[in-house]
Design an enzyme around this catalytic site. Structure first.
Site, PDB file in Angstrom:
ATOM      1  N   ASP A  62      73.679  57.395  76.901  1.00  0.00           N
ATOM      2  CA  ASP A  62      74.794  57.217  77.658  1.00  0.00           C
ATOM      3  C   ASP A  62      74.595  58.074  78.911  1.00  0.00           C
ATOM      4  O   ASP A  62      73.840  58.995  78.987  1.00  0.00           O
ATOM      5  CB  ASP A  62      75.973  57.043  76.920  1.00  0.00           C
ATOM      6  CG  ASP A  62      76.887  55.991  77.250  1.00  0.00           C
ATOM      7  OD1 ASP A  62      76.946  55.624  78.518  1.00  0.00           O
ATOM      8  OD2 ASP A  62      77.783  55.605  76.425  1.00  0.00           O
ATOM      9  N   ASP A 113      81.010  48.636  81.459  1.00  0.00           N
ATOM     10  CA  ASP A 113      80.965  48.157  80.169  1.00  0.00           C
ATOM     11  C   ASP A 113      81.655  46.514  80.104  1.00  0.00           C
ATOM     12  O   ASP A 113      82.963  46.362  80.551  1.00  0.00           O
ATOM     13  CB  ASP A 113      82.093  48.745  79.241  1.00  0.00           C
ATOM     14  CG  ASP A 113      81.431  49.970  78.892  1.00  0.00           C
ATOM     15  OD1 ASP A 113      80.292  50.362  79.395  1.00  0.00           O
ATOM     16  OD2 ASP A 113      81.737  50.882  77.870  1.00  0.00           O
TER      17      ASP A 113
HETATM   18  C1  GLA Z   1      79.919  54.034  77.340  1.00  0.00           C
HETATM   19  C2  GLA Z   1      78.792  52.705  77.017  1.00  0.00           C
HETATM   20  C3  GLA Z   1      79.403  51.825  75.826  1.00  0.00           C
HETATM   21  C4  GLA Z   1      79.438  52.484  74.879  1.00  0.00           C
HETATM   22  C5  GLA Z   1      80.467  53.655  74.862  1.00  0.00           C
HETATM   23  C6  GLA Z   1      80.777  54.744  73.633  1.00  0.00           C
HETATM   24  O1  GLA Z   1      81.106  53.354  77.695  1.00  0.00           O
HETATM   25  O2  GLA Z   1      78.815  51.954  78.376  1.00  0.00           O
HETATM   26  O3  GLA Z   1      78.378  50.827  75.990  1.00  0.00           O
HETATM   27  O4  GLA Z   1      78.512  52.878  74.271  1.00  0.00           O
HETATM   28  O5  GLA Z   1      80.259  54.496  75.973  1.00  0.00           O
HETATM   29  O6  GLA Z   1      81.399  55.710  73.921  1.00  0.00           O
END
Ligand code: GLA
Length: 415
Positions: free
Chosen positions: A163, A218
Protein backbone atom coordinates in the site's frame (compact mmCIF):
# COMPACT_ATOMS: atom_id res chain seq x y z
CA UNK A 1 11.47 -67.01 2.85
CA UNK A 2 14.21 -64.91 4.37
CA UNK A 3 15.46 -63.78 0.96
CA UNK A 4 11.89 -62.94 -0.10
CA UNK A 5 11.36 -60.67 2.93
CA UNK A 6 14.64 -58.85 2.45
CA UNK A 7 13.83 -58.43 -1.24
CA UNK A 8 10.52 -56.82 -0.27
CA UNK A 9 12.34 -54.61 2.22
CA UNK A 10 14.91 -53.70 -0.39
CA UNK A 11 12.15 -52.75 -2.84
CA UNK A 12 10.52 -50.57 -0.21
CA UNK A 13 13.81 -48.78 0.50
CA UNK A 14 14.44 -48.15 -3.20
CA UNK A 15 10.91 -46.88 -3.70
CA UNK A 16 11.16 -44.55 -0.69
CA UNK A 17 14.47 -43.12 -1.93
CA UNK A 18 13.02 -42.58 -5.40
CA UNK A 19 9.92 -40.94 -3.95
CA UNK A 20 12.05 -38.60 -1.79
CA UNK A 21 14.18 -37.67 -4.76
CA UNK A 22 11.11 -36.94 -6.84
CA UNK A 23 9.68 -34.79 -4.05
CA UNK A 24 13.00 -32.94 -3.84
CA UNK A 25 13.05 -32.41 -7.60
CA UNK A 26 9.51 -31.01 -7.44
CA UNK A 27 10.55 -28.63 -4.67
CA UNK A 28 13.47 -27.53 -6.78
CA UNK A 29 11.09 -26.85 -9.66
CA UNK A 30 9.10 -24.58 -7.36
CA UNK A 31 12.15 -22.57 -6.34
CA UNK A 32 13.27 -22.37 -9.96
CA UNK A 33 10.04 -20.60 -10.89
CA UNK A 34 10.67 -17.21 -12.44
CA UNK A 35 11.12 -14.48 -9.89
CA UNK A 36 9.80 -11.85 -12.19
CA UNK A 37 8.49 -11.51 -15.71
CA UNK A 38 6.24 -14.57 -15.75
CA UNK A 39 4.68 -14.75 -12.33
CA UNK A 40 1.26 -13.60 -13.49
CA UNK A 41 0.84 -14.41 -17.15
CA UNK A 42 -2.92 -14.46 -16.48
CA UNK A 43 -4.79 -12.03 -14.23
CA UNK A 44 -4.34 -13.31 -10.64
CA UNK A 45 -7.45 -14.82 -9.06
CA UNK A 46 -8.02 -15.06 -5.33
CA UNK A 47 -9.65 -13.79 -2.17
CA UNK A 48 -8.63 -10.92 0.13
CA UNK A 49 -9.84 -10.25 3.65
CA UNK A 50 -10.37 -6.48 3.47
CA UNK A 51 -13.84 -6.08 1.95
CA UNK A 52 -15.49 -8.67 4.19
CA UNK A 53 -13.42 -8.65 7.39
CA UNK A 54 -11.83 -5.19 7.51
CA UNK A 55 -9.82 -4.97 10.72
CA UNK A 56 -11.56 -7.96 12.39
CA UNK A 57 -9.04 -10.63 11.47
CA UNK A 58 -9.32 -13.87 13.38
CA UNK A 59 -7.43 -17.10 12.76
CA UNK A 60 -10.29 -19.55 13.28
CA UNK A 61 -12.73 -17.52 11.16
CA UNK A 62 -10.09 -17.22 8.45
CA UNK A 63 -9.40 -20.95 8.49
CA UNK A 64 -13.12 -21.47 8.03
CA UNK A 65 -12.92 -19.15 5.01
CA UNK A 66 -10.13 -21.33 3.63
CA UNK A 67 -12.35 -24.41 4.11
CA UNK A 68 -15.28 -22.67 2.42
CA UNK A 69 -12.94 -21.56 -0.42
CA UNK A 70 -12.38 -25.23 -1.23
CA UNK A 71 -15.86 -26.63 -0.38
CA UNK A 72 -17.67 -23.98 -2.43
CA UNK A 73 -15.76 -24.85 -5.60
CA UNK A 74 -13.98 -21.49 -5.75
CA UNK A 75 -10.56 -23.15 -5.81
CA UNK A 76 -11.64 -25.51 -8.57
CA UNK A 77 -13.04 -22.58 -10.55
CA UNK A 78 -9.49 -21.14 -10.68
CA UNK A 79 -9.16 -18.90 -7.62
CA UNK A 80 -5.76 -19.43 -6.07
CA UNK A 81 -4.66 -16.77 -3.58
CA UNK A 82 -5.91 -16.42 -0.03
CA UNK A 83 -4.67 -13.04 1.18
CA UNK A 84 -4.71 -11.17 4.44
CA UNK A 85 -5.03 -7.41 4.23
CA UNK A 86 -4.15 -4.70 6.75
CA UNK A 87 -4.12 -5.15 10.57
CA UNK A 88 -2.60 -8.64 10.83
CA UNK A 89 0.43 -7.55 12.89
CA UNK A 90 0.97 -6.17 16.36
CA UNK A 91 1.15 -2.37 16.67
CA UNK A 92 4.97 -2.45 17.05
CA UNK A 93 7.84 -4.53 15.71
CA UNK A 94 9.74 -6.80 18.12
CA UNK A 95 13.14 -5.90 19.64
CA UNK A 96 14.90 -7.20 16.48
CA UNK A 97 12.77 -5.03 14.28
CA UNK A 98 10.73 -7.95 12.98
CA UNK A 99 7.04 -7.78 12.24
CA UNK A 100 4.98 -10.01 14.53
CA UNK A 101 1.60 -11.55 13.79
CA UNK A 102 -0.88 -10.31 16.40
CA UNK A 103 -1.05 -13.26 18.85
CA UNK A 104 -4.64 -12.43 19.77
CA UNK A 105 -5.75 -12.63 16.15
CA UNK A 106 -3.34 -15.42 15.16
CA UNK A 107 -2.57 -17.54 18.24
CA UNK A 108 -0.66 -20.09 16.15
CA UNK A 109 1.35 -17.51 14.22
CA UNK A 110 1.48 -16.69 10.55
CA UNK A 111 3.55 -19.65 9.36
CA UNK A 112 0.87 -22.04 10.69
CA UNK A 113 -1.85 -20.20 8.77
CA UNK A 114 0.26 -20.14 5.60
CA UNK A 115 0.86 -23.88 5.99
CA UNK A 116 -2.87 -24.46 6.38
CA UNK A 117 -3.59 -22.43 3.24
CA UNK A 118 -0.93 -24.35 1.30
CA UNK A 119 -2.24 -27.69 2.58
CA UNK A 120 -5.52 -26.89 0.80
CA UNK A 121 -3.79 -26.32 -2.52
CA UNK A 122 -4.02 -22.52 -2.28
CA UNK A 123 -1.41 -19.75 -2.19
CA UNK A 124 -0.90 -17.34 0.65
CA UNK A 125 -0.87 -13.56 0.33
CA UNK A 126 -0.10 -10.84 2.85
CA UNK A 127 -0.25 -7.04 3.06
CA UNK A 128 2.02 -4.19 4.01
CA UNK A 129 2.75 -0.65 3.06
CA UNK A 130 5.62 1.42 1.65
CA UNK A 131 5.18 4.05 4.37
CA UNK A 132 6.27 3.91 7.98
CA UNK A 133 2.73 2.92 8.98
CA UNK A 134 0.04 1.06 7.02
CA UNK A 135 -3.24 2.77 6.17
CA UNK A 136 -4.76 1.40 9.39
CA UNK A 137 -1.74 2.54 11.45
CA UNK A 138 0.21 -0.73 11.82
CA UNK A 139 4.00 -0.92 11.24
CA UNK A 140 4.86 -0.28 7.58
CA UNK A 141 7.89 -1.57 5.72
CA UNK A 142 9.79 1.66 5.21
CA UNK A 143 13.42 0.99 6.16
CA UNK A 144 12.68 -2.71 6.77
CA UNK A 145 12.04 -3.86 3.22
CA UNK A 146 14.65 -6.64 2.99
CA UNK A 147 14.00 -7.81 6.55
CA UNK A 148 10.26 -8.04 5.92
CA UNK A 149 10.69 -9.79 2.58
CA UNK A 150 12.84 -12.47 4.21
CA UNK A 151 10.28 -12.95 6.95
CA UNK A 152 7.47 -13.33 4.39
CA UNK A 153 9.54 -15.84 2.41
CA UNK A 154 10.21 -17.84 5.61
CA UNK A 155 6.45 -17.99 6.21
CA UNK A 156 5.79 -19.14 2.65
CA UNK A 157 4.14 -15.96 1.35
CA UNK A 158 3.25 -16.10 -2.37
CA UNK A 159 1.83 -12.58 -2.89
CA UNK A 160 2.40 -9.20 -1.28
CA UNK A 161 -0.08 -6.34 -1.60
CA UNK A 162 1.88 -3.16 -0.91
CA UNK A 163 0.00 0.00 0.00
CA UNK A 164 0.93 3.69 -0.12
CA UNK A 165 -0.13 5.37 3.15
CA UNK A 166 2.20 7.46 5.34
CA UNK A 167 4.86 7.72 2.66
CA UNK A 168 5.59 11.47 3.12
CA UNK A 169 7.92 12.50 0.30
CA UNK A 170 9.01 9.01 -0.81
CA UNK A 171 9.51 8.58 -4.54
CA UNK A 172 6.81 6.12 -5.61
CA UNK A 173 8.64 4.22 -8.29
CA UNK A 174 11.79 3.92 -6.16
CA UNK A 175 9.85 2.76 -3.09
CA UNK A 176 8.11 0.01 -5.06
CA UNK A 177 11.38 -0.91 -6.77
CA UNK A 178 13.07 -1.35 -3.37
CA UNK A 179 10.41 -3.72 -2.11
CA UNK A 180 10.32 -5.55 -5.42
CA UNK A 181 14.09 -6.12 -5.26
CA UNK A 182 13.78 -7.27 -1.66
CA UNK A 183 11.14 -9.82 -2.67
CA UNK A 184 13.17 -11.07 -5.63
CA UNK A 185 16.28 -11.33 -3.41
CA UNK A 186 14.53 -13.89 -1.20
CA UNK A 187 14.61 -16.39 -4.06
CA UNK A 188 10.91 -17.14 -3.52
CA UNK A 189 8.46 -16.31 -6.31
CA UNK A 190 6.19 -13.69 -4.73
CA UNK A 191 3.63 -11.81 -6.82
CA UNK A 192 3.95 -8.10 -6.08
CA UNK A 193 0.65 -6.25 -6.06
CA UNK A 194 1.22 -2.50 -6.19
CA UNK A 195 -1.47 -0.49 -4.41
CA UNK A 196 -0.97 3.25 -4.78
CA UNK A 197 -4.45 3.90 -6.17
CA UNK A 198 -3.30 5.20 -9.55
CA UNK A 199 -1.99 8.43 -8.05
CA UNK A 200 1.43 8.23 -9.71
CA UNK A 201 0.34 6.62 -12.99
CA UNK A 202 1.51 3.10 -12.04
CA UNK A 203 0.59 1.83 -15.51
CA UNK A 204 3.72 3.62 -16.79
CA UNK A 205 6.48 2.13 -14.63
CA UNK A 206 5.76 -1.26 -13.01
CA UNK A 207 7.31 -3.36 -15.77
CA UNK A 208 9.62 -5.77 -13.93
CA UNK A 209 8.63 -4.25 -10.57
CA UNK A 210 5.17 -5.69 -9.91
CA UNK A 211 2.62 -7.84 -11.67
CA UNK A 212 -0.49 -5.77 -10.94
CA UNK A 213 -1.16 -2.20 -9.88
CA UNK A 214 -4.26 -0.54 -8.47
CA UNK A 215 -5.57 2.12 -10.81
CA UNK A 216 -8.11 3.94 -8.62
CA UNK A 217 -9.12 4.70 -5.06
CA UNK A 218 -10.88 2.04 -3.00
CA UNK A 219 -14.02 0.36 -4.25
CA UNK A 220 -17.06 0.44 -1.95
CA UNK A 221 -20.09 -1.72 -2.67
CA UNK A 222 -22.22 0.39 -5.00
CA UNK A 223 -22.94 0.32 -8.71
CA UNK A 224 -23.10 3.95 -9.81
CA UNK A 225 -21.25 5.43 -6.85
CA UNK A 226 -19.64 3.57 -3.97
CA UNK A 227 -21.12 3.21 -0.52
CA UNK A 228 -20.34 5.90 2.07
CA UNK A 229 -18.73 4.81 5.33
CA UNK A 230 -18.65 7.79 7.70
CA UNK A 231 -16.75 10.51 5.87
CA UNK A 232 -15.17 8.03 3.44
CA UNK A 233 -16.86 7.46 0.09
CA UNK A 234 -15.99 4.35 -1.87
CA UNK A 235 -15.85 4.27 -5.66
CA UNK A 236 -18.69 2.61 -7.53
CA UNK A 237 -18.42 -0.06 -10.22
CA UNK A 238 -19.25 2.36 -13.05
CA UNK A 239 -16.85 5.05 -11.81
CA UNK A 240 -14.02 2.54 -11.75
CA UNK A 241 -15.03 1.08 -15.12
CA UNK A 242 -14.92 4.50 -16.78
CA UNK A 243 -11.43 5.17 -15.40
CA UNK A 244 -10.14 1.90 -16.92
CA UNK A 245 -11.06 2.98 -20.45
CA UNK A 246 -8.31 5.61 -20.45
CA UNK A 247 -5.55 3.14 -19.56
CA UNK A 248 -6.65 -0.09 -21.22
CA UNK A 249 -3.70 -0.08 -23.58
CA UNK A 250 -1.30 -0.74 -20.68
CA UNK A 251 -2.99 -3.98 -19.66
CA UNK A 252 -1.05 -7.06 -20.65
CA UNK A 253 0.25 -10.33 -19.19
CA UNK A 254 2.26 -9.78 -16.03
CA UNK A 255 1.29 -6.09 -16.11
CA UNK A 256 -2.32 -5.92 -14.99
CA UNK A 257 -4.41 -2.82 -14.44
CA UNK A 258 -6.10 -3.57 -11.10
CA UNK A 259 -9.55 -1.93 -10.74
CA UNK A 260 -9.66 -3.15 -7.11
CA UNK A 261 -11.16 -6.17 -5.42
CA UNK A 262 -14.62 -7.48 -6.16
CA UNK A 263 -17.67 -6.50 -4.12
CA UNK A 264 -19.81 -9.33 -5.48
CA UNK A 265 -21.92 -10.70 -2.62
CA UNK A 266 -21.48 -7.57 -0.52
CA UNK A 267 -24.89 -5.96 -0.84
CA UNK A 268 -25.52 -4.96 -4.45
CA UNK A 269 -28.47 -6.41 -6.41
CA UNK A 270 -28.13 -9.62 -8.42
CA UNK A 271 -28.00 -7.66 -11.72
CA UNK A 272 -25.36 -5.32 -10.31
CA UNK A 273 -23.22 -8.15 -8.98
CA UNK A 274 -23.48 -9.99 -12.30
CA UNK A 275 -22.56 -6.81 -14.20
CA UNK A 276 -19.68 -6.01 -11.85
CA UNK A 277 -18.20 -9.48 -12.30
CA UNK A 278 -18.78 -9.54 -16.07
CA UNK A 279 -17.17 -6.13 -16.50
CA UNK A 280 -14.08 -7.04 -14.45
CA UNK A 281 -13.74 -10.14 -16.67
CA UNK A 282 -14.09 -7.98 -19.78
CA UNK A 283 -11.30 -5.76 -18.43
CA UNK A 284 -9.02 -8.79 -17.97
CA UNK A 285 -8.68 -7.62 -14.38
CA UNK A 286 -7.28 -9.54 -11.41
CA UNK A 287 -10.31 -11.30 -9.89
CA UNK A 288 -9.83 -10.88 -6.15
CA UNK A 289 -13.05 -11.72 -4.38
CA UNK A 290 -13.91 -9.85 -1.19
CA UNK A 291 -17.05 -11.50 0.18
CA UNK A 292 -17.36 -13.78 3.20
CA UNK A 293 -17.03 -17.17 1.55
CA UNK A 294 -18.49 -18.88 4.64
CA UNK A 295 -21.84 -17.21 4.06
CA UNK A 296 -21.91 -17.03 0.27
CA UNK A 297 -25.39 -17.41 -1.26
CA UNK A 298 -25.90 -19.80 -4.17
CA UNK A 299 -26.53 -16.80 -6.38
CA UNK A 300 -23.19 -15.24 -5.47
CA UNK A 301 -21.42 -18.55 -5.96
CA UNK A 302 -23.02 -18.96 -9.39
CA UNK A 303 -21.70 -15.56 -10.40
CA UNK A 304 -18.17 -16.01 -9.05
CA UNK A 305 -17.72 -19.50 -10.49
CA UNK A 306 -19.19 -18.89 -13.95
CA UNK A 307 -16.64 -20.73 -16.08
CA UNK A 308 -17.44 -18.82 -19.28
CA UNK A 309 -16.96 -15.48 -17.52
CA UNK A 310 -13.70 -16.62 -15.97
CA UNK A 311 -12.48 -17.88 -19.35
CA UNK A 312 -13.05 -14.38 -20.77
CA UNK A 313 -10.99 -12.88 -17.96
CA UNK A 314 -8.25 -15.49 -18.27
CA UNK A 315 -7.85 -15.29 -22.05
CA UNK A 316 -4.14 -15.55 -22.78
CA UNK A 317 -4.00 -12.35 -24.86
CA UNK A 318 -4.84 -10.30 -21.75
CA UNK A 319 -6.48 -7.49 -23.72
CA UNK A 320 -8.82 -5.18 -21.85
CA UNK A 321 -12.18 -4.41 -23.50
CA UNK A 322 -12.95 -1.21 -25.39
CA UNK A 323 -16.24 0.66 -25.41
CA UNK A 324 -18.64 1.15 -28.32
CA UNK A 325 -21.55 3.51 -27.52
CA UNK A 326 -24.93 2.25 -28.76
CA UNK A 327 -28.33 3.89 -29.22
CA UNK A 328 -30.49 4.75 -26.19
CA UNK A 329 -27.50 5.19 -23.82
CA UNK A 330 -26.64 1.52 -24.03
CA UNK A 331 -22.99 0.55 -24.20
CA UNK A 332 -21.17 -2.35 -25.76
CA UNK A 333 -17.79 -3.53 -24.45
CA UNK A 334 -15.71 -5.58 -26.86
CA UNK A 335 -12.79 -7.79 -25.80
CA UNK A 336 -10.53 -9.24 -28.49
CA UNK A 337 -9.77 -12.86 -27.60
CA UNK A 338 -7.41 -15.54 -28.84
CA UNK A 339 -8.21 -17.45 -32.05
CA UNK A 340 -9.84 -14.34 -33.53
CA UNK A 341 -12.67 -14.69 -31.02
CA UNK A 342 -14.46 -11.86 -29.25
CA UNK A 343 -16.39 -11.30 -26.05
CA UNK A 344 -19.21 -8.76 -26.18
CA UNK A 345 -20.79 -7.23 -23.11
CA UNK A 346 -23.91 -5.08 -23.52
CA UNK A 347 -24.33 -2.80 -20.51
CA UNK A 348 -27.40 -0.91 -19.36
CA UNK A 349 -25.95 1.55 -16.87
CA UNK A 350 -29.29 3.24 -16.31
CA UNK A 351 -31.94 2.46 -13.69
CA UNK A 352 -34.61 1.59 -16.28
CA UNK A 353 -34.96 -1.58 -18.33
CA UNK A 354 -34.23 -1.15 -22.03
CA UNK A 355 -34.40 -3.00 -25.32
CA UNK A 356 -31.45 -3.90 -27.48
CA UNK A 357 -32.28 -3.90 -31.17
CA UNK A 358 -29.09 -4.37 -33.13
CA UNK A 359 -28.81 -5.38 -36.75
CA UNK A 360 -25.60 -7.37 -36.67
CA UNK A 361 -24.56 -6.40 -40.19
CA UNK A 362 -24.52 -2.74 -39.15
CA UNK A 363 -21.93 -3.38 -36.46
CA UNK A 364 -18.30 -2.55 -37.13
CA UNK A 365 -15.86 -2.54 -34.23
CA UNK A 366 -12.32 -1.30 -34.46
CA UNK A 367 -9.56 -1.25 -31.85
CA UNK A 368 -6.31 0.69 -32.04
CA UNK A 369 -4.74 -1.33 -29.19
CA UNK A 370 -5.08 -4.82 -30.65
CA UNK A 371 -5.29 -3.53 -34.22
CA UNK A 372 -8.46 -5.47 -35.03
CA UNK A 373 -11.37 -4.29 -37.12
CA UNK A 374 -14.39 -6.57 -37.33
CA UNK A 375 -17.15 -5.89 -39.83
CA UNK A 376 -20.04 -8.10 -38.82
CA UNK A 377 -21.50 -7.81 -42.33
CA UNK A 378 -18.43 -9.73 -43.54
CA UNK A 379 -17.59 -12.04 -40.65
CA UNK A 380 -20.14 -14.28 -38.99
CA UNK A 381 -19.80 -15.65 -35.45
CA UNK A 382 -21.44 -18.26 -33.31
CA UNK A 383 -22.70 -16.63 -30.09
CA UNK A 384 -22.95 -18.11 -26.60
CA UNK A 385 -24.71 -16.15 -23.87
CA UNK A 386 -22.54 -16.82 -20.81
CA UNK A 387 -25.35 -16.20 -18.30
CA UNK A 388 -28.39 -17.82 -19.99
CA UNK A 389 -26.23 -20.39 -21.86
CA UNK A 390 -28.30 -19.80 -25.03
CA UNK A 391 -26.53 -20.18 -28.37
CA UNK A 392 -27.11 -18.18 -31.54
CA UNK A 393 -25.25 -16.44 -34.33
CA UNK A 394 -24.51 -12.96 -35.61
CA UNK A 395 -26.99 -13.31 -38.44
CA UNK A 396 -30.08 -11.13 -38.55
CA UNK A 397 -30.96 -8.88 -35.63
CA UNK A 398 -30.13 -9.12 -31.93
CA UNK A 399 -33.28 -8.23 -30.02
CA UNK A 400 -33.15 -8.56 -26.25
CA UNK A 401 -34.54 -6.92 -23.15
CA UNK A 402 -31.84 -5.74 -20.79
CA UNK A 403 -32.68 -4.92 -17.18
CA UNK A 404 -31.59 -1.94 -15.12
CA UNK A 405 -27.87 -2.11 -14.24
CA UNK A 406 -27.70 -5.39 -16.13
CA UNK A 407 -25.44 -6.89 -18.77
CA UNK A 408 -25.75 -9.42 -21.58
CA UNK A 409 -22.47 -11.14 -22.29
CA UNK A 410 -21.84 -13.09 -25.47
CA UNK A 411 -18.80 -15.17 -26.28
CA UNK A 412 -18.22 -15.13 -30.04
CA UNK A 413 -16.34 -17.74 -32.01
CA UNK A 414 -15.89 -17.64 -35.76
CA UNK A 415 -18.46 -19.64 -37.73
C1 GLA B 1 -5.98 1.07 1.42
C2 GLA B 1 -6.12 0.06 0.28
C3 GLA B 1 -7.26 -0.90 0.59
C4 GLA B 1 -6.98 -1.62 1.90
C5 GLA B 1 -6.79 -0.60 3.02
C6 GLA B 1 -6.30 -1.24 4.31
O1 GLA B 1 -7.07 1.91 1.52
O2 GLA B 1 -6.36 0.72 -0.93
O3 GLA B 1 -7.42 -1.83 -0.46
O4 GLA B 1 -5.84 -2.42 1.75
O5 GLA B 1 -5.81 0.37 2.65
O6 GLA B 1 -6.05 -0.31 5.29
Amino acid sequence: MRTKISLKLWCMIVCTVLFLQLAKAQNNTTTKMPLTGELALLPPMGWNSWNAFGTNLDESALKAVVDAYVASGMRDAGYKYFSLDDTWSTMERDSNGNLVADPKKFPHGMKALADYVHSKGLKFGIYNCAGWRTCAGYPGSRGHEYQDALLYASWGVDLLKYDWCNTDSLNTEEAYKTMSRALRATGRPIVFSICEWGSHKPWLWPNGIGEQYRTTGDIGPGFVVGKKFGDWQGQGVLQILDAQMLIRKYNRPNHWNDPDMLEVGNGMTYNEDKSHFSLWCMLAAPLITGNDLRKMSDQTKTILTNKDAIAIDQDTLGISAFKVPLADSLELYVKPMKDAGLALCFLNRTATAKKIDLKWSNLIVSDDVSGITVKFAETAFRTHNIWTKKNGSTKGTFKQDIGAHDVIVLRLTKL
